[in-house]
Design an enzyme around this catalytic site. Structure first.
Site, short mmCIF file in Angstrom:
data_model
loop_
_atom_site.label_atom_id
_atom_site.label_comp_id
_atom_site.label_asym_id
_atom_site.label_seq_id
_atom_site.Cartn_x
_atom_site.Cartn_y
_atom_site.Cartn_z
N CYS A 384 -0.76 -31.06 5.24
CA CYS A 384 -1.78 -32.12 5.33
C CYS A 384 -1.17 -33.40 5.90
O CYS A 384 -0.87 -33.44 7.09
CB CYS A 384 -2.45 -32.31 3.98
SG CYS A 384 -4.14 -32.91 4.17
N HIS A 510 -4.27 -27.02 2.61
CA HIS A 510 -3.32 -26.91 1.50
C HIS A 510 -3.10 -25.45 1.10
O HIS A 510 -3.81 -24.95 0.22
CB HIS A 510 -3.85 -27.68 0.29
CG HIS A 510 -3.89 -29.16 0.50
ND1 HIS A 510 -2.87 -29.99 0.10
CD2 HIS A 510 -4.82 -29.94 1.09
CE1 HIS A 510 -3.18 -31.24 0.42
NE2 HIS A 510 -4.36 -31.24 1.02
N GLU A 512 -0.88 -24.31 -0.68
CA GLU A 512 -0.34 -24.22 -2.04
C GLU A 512 -1.43 -23.96 -3.08
O GLU A 512 -1.13 -23.41 -4.14
CB GLU A 512 0.45 -25.49 -2.39
CG GLU A 512 -0.36 -26.77 -2.61
CD GLU A 512 -0.67 -27.55 -1.34
OE1 GLU A 512 -0.67 -26.95 -0.24
OE2 GLU A 512 -0.96 -28.76 -1.44
N1 GLN Z 1 -4.22 -39.11 3.98
C1 GLN Z 1 -4.48 -38.02 4.87
C2 GLN Z 1 -5.97 -37.85 5.13
O1 GLN Z 1 -6.79 -38.30 4.40
C3 GLN Z 1 -3.87 -36.74 4.34
C4 GLN Z 1 -4.41 -36.30 3.00
C5 GLN Z 1 -3.58 -35.26 2.33
O2 GLN Z 1 -2.40 -35.12 2.60
N2 GLN Z 1 -4.15 -34.52 1.39
O3 GLN Z 1 -6.33 -37.22 6.10
#
Ligand code: GLN
Length: 533
Positions: A384, A510, A512
């Site tokens: 992410c 994600h 995970e």
């Molecule tokens: N801050 C970033 C976004 O909102 C990544 C979010 C995250 O890593 N879950 O896109």
């Protein structure tokens, strides 16, 4: 509803006794005996969901396939049971009150005074029964967050009392988890805190059916007998939960303690056959007898509290076991990483993960980490925000887009290689407004990622606002960072990889959240394999 049976799990004496792990372990055993089981977590805080909570407060926010931002215990439930949870599996006081107040505003209470009893308790009971409706589950395990005696948990405890009264003791039981501390000065295990904690439950009208005693030393039969007598439970309903080296051993301990059999007996359900738990045991054998050992880095800004990265560290346990490899994760604070010290910090590691996150704190350290990994052929997994940092770094160093950034951090950047989607631009509320939950992704056949997944169509869970900016798609592709995973509907880039690198993959989602003991996530499995070689 008559066919569904309910098990409530409460906790006393102190927090962090592992109610979530006991609930998940019990569920695992019941599932292995052939029952369809789910677990629900009731959280007594006033946030509507944990999505707006700083990870320092409550650890990681876990995201379900249907896009709910939930308590990290739901992650344990999924990792143990290998069955997805949903929005209904996590309820907070905030959500209960929100529903009741909305109903009150609509006039649904017909002029009645709206009170904790019966209106809040009725809503709690409705939410509990909702999980059991729909003929999917035989048994619902509901874990009540917090500790009995807390002011916040009172309405929940009262709801459990009422449900037990309404449904009868054959359909609804209470397991109470307490601590038996060991006093090293006198060399004794002490049962008084347990007795007091059960008294508190009794004051609230609940007689627990089973006690699970968390302890660092094995309990003697005498202690169990004493607790049974003073707490008014059957002797074989006093279960020892002794400290173990890994949470994944708890189901086997509970099997030995016959917790599942006691529960089934009390619910008047057939005990069915003894579960062999073959796959589980194989996993544990591999976990405990690794052939390799590696150190990898996890660069993030919440590293003081490893619970903030719970699902990632558990994914390494699953994927490590699959590779018969002990994975030692070194938590590196992204604010500490600089151009000067990055070599010193990362040179002895076999791979590095750049963690998810929000906001600008520590972002340059994450970008420096991505650069180091790219230039030094160090296996790299960006999750992410971690993927976004890899994209920013590539834009700055390879594409020579000076000052390239994510518009989350620098909204004036000339090169917003990570940017907000049009639909997101008008949203001001922070709670529940991200791109959340499962989205499809199509993987190009000609990619490393395809070889890893072994298929072109995947669904992965998201939790972010910002996206790879497709305006620069061709620049990246031409220069060797290839977008290999695309959402078929929105055309958003979900996966990038650098084919010329040993192992360099960034994912906007994600992985995970969907790694389990029985199904370790393929990206983590492949990453660890690359780190070993
Ligand atoms: N801050 C970033 C976004 O909102 C990544 C979010 C995250 O890593 N879950 O896109």
């Amino acid at each position: 509803m008559a066919d569904v049976k309910y098990v409530f799990v409460t906790g006393g004496v102190t927090s962090s006794l592992g109610k979530g792990i006991i609930s998940a372990s019990l569920a695992k055993l019941l599932q292995a005996r052939g029952y369809s089981v789910t677990i629900q977590k009731l959280d007594p805080y006033i946030n509507v969901d944990p999505g707006t909570l700083n990870p320092y407060e409550h650890g990681e926010c876990y995201v379900t396939l249907d896009g709910a931002e939930t308590d990290l215990d739901l992650g344990h439930y999924e990792r143990f049971l290998n069955v997805p949870t949903s929005q209904a599996n996590n309820v907070t006081t905030g959500r209960i009150y929100q529903t009741v107040i909305e109903k009150e505003r609509k006039g649904d209470y017909l002029g009645k005074t709206v009170q904790i009893i019966p209106h809040i308790t009725d809503e709690i009971k409705r939410r509990i029964k909702l999980v059991g409706s729909g003929n999917i589950f035989n048994i619902v395990i509901t874990e009540i967050g917090g500790t009995v005696g807390d002011m916040e948990s009172l309405p929940y405890i009262e709801s459990v009392r009422q449900l037990k009264w309404e449904m009868g003791s054959q359909n609804c039981i209470v397991i109470h988890l307490t601590l038996v501390p060991y006093l090293s000065a006198s060399g004794e295990l002490k049962t008084k805190p347990t007795q007091h904690s059960v008294k508190v439950l009794l004051e609230n009208g609940i007689q627990p059916d089973i006690l699970v005693l968390r302890t660092e030393k094995n309990l003697t039969e005498d202690i169990k007998k004493k607790v049974a007598l003073f707490c008014n439970v059957e002797e074989n309903a006093v279960v020892e939960s002794v400290d173990v080296s890994t949470i994944y051993e708890v189901p086997l301990k509970m099997l030995k303690e016959k917790l599942d059999q006691t529960v089934l007996r009390k619910l008047v359900l057939p005990v069915l056959k003894e579960p062999p738990l073959t796959e589980w045991r194989e996993f544990l054998t591999k976990l405990k007898n690794p052939k390799h050992s590696i150190r990898i880095g996890l660069v993030g800004k919440y590293v003081e509290l490893p619970d903030a990265y719970k699902s990632i560290s558990e994914s390494f346990i699953h994927s490590g076991a699959m590779n018969e490899c002990e994975v030692n994760v070194e938590y590196i604070h992204s604010e500490d990483v600089t151009d000067e010290n990055v070599n010193m910090l990362l040179k002895d590691l076999k791979g590095v993960v750049v963690a998810p996150g929000f906001g600008s704190r520590g972002i340059e350290g994450k970008i420096i980490t991505a650069k180091y990994a790219r230039e030094n052929n160090l296996p790299f997994l960006g999750i992410c925000l971690g993927m976004q940092c890899a994209v920013i770094e590539f834009a700055r160093d390879v594409l020579h887009f000076e000052g390239a950034h994510s518009s989350e951090i620098d909204h004036k950047t000339k090169y917003p290689v990570i940017d907000l989607m049009e639909e997101q631009k008008s949203i001001i509320d922070k709670g529940g407004t991200m791109r959340l939950g499962g989205y499809k992704c199509v993987i190009s056949k000609n990619s490393r990622t395809y070889k890893i997944y072994g298929k072109t169509q995947i669904i992965e869970r998201h939790r972010h606002r910002y996206e790879f900016n497709n305006r620069y798609y061709d620049d990246f592709k031409r220069n060797g960072m290839i977008p290999v995973g695309i959402n078929p509907e929105s055309k958003l880039v979900e996966i990038v990889e650098i084919p010329s690198h040993k192992w360099f993959i960034g994912v906007q989602f994600h992985p995970e959240y969907s790694s389990t003991v029985i199904n370790p996530h393929p990206l983590f499995v492949s990453f660890i394999k690359a780190c070993i070689n």
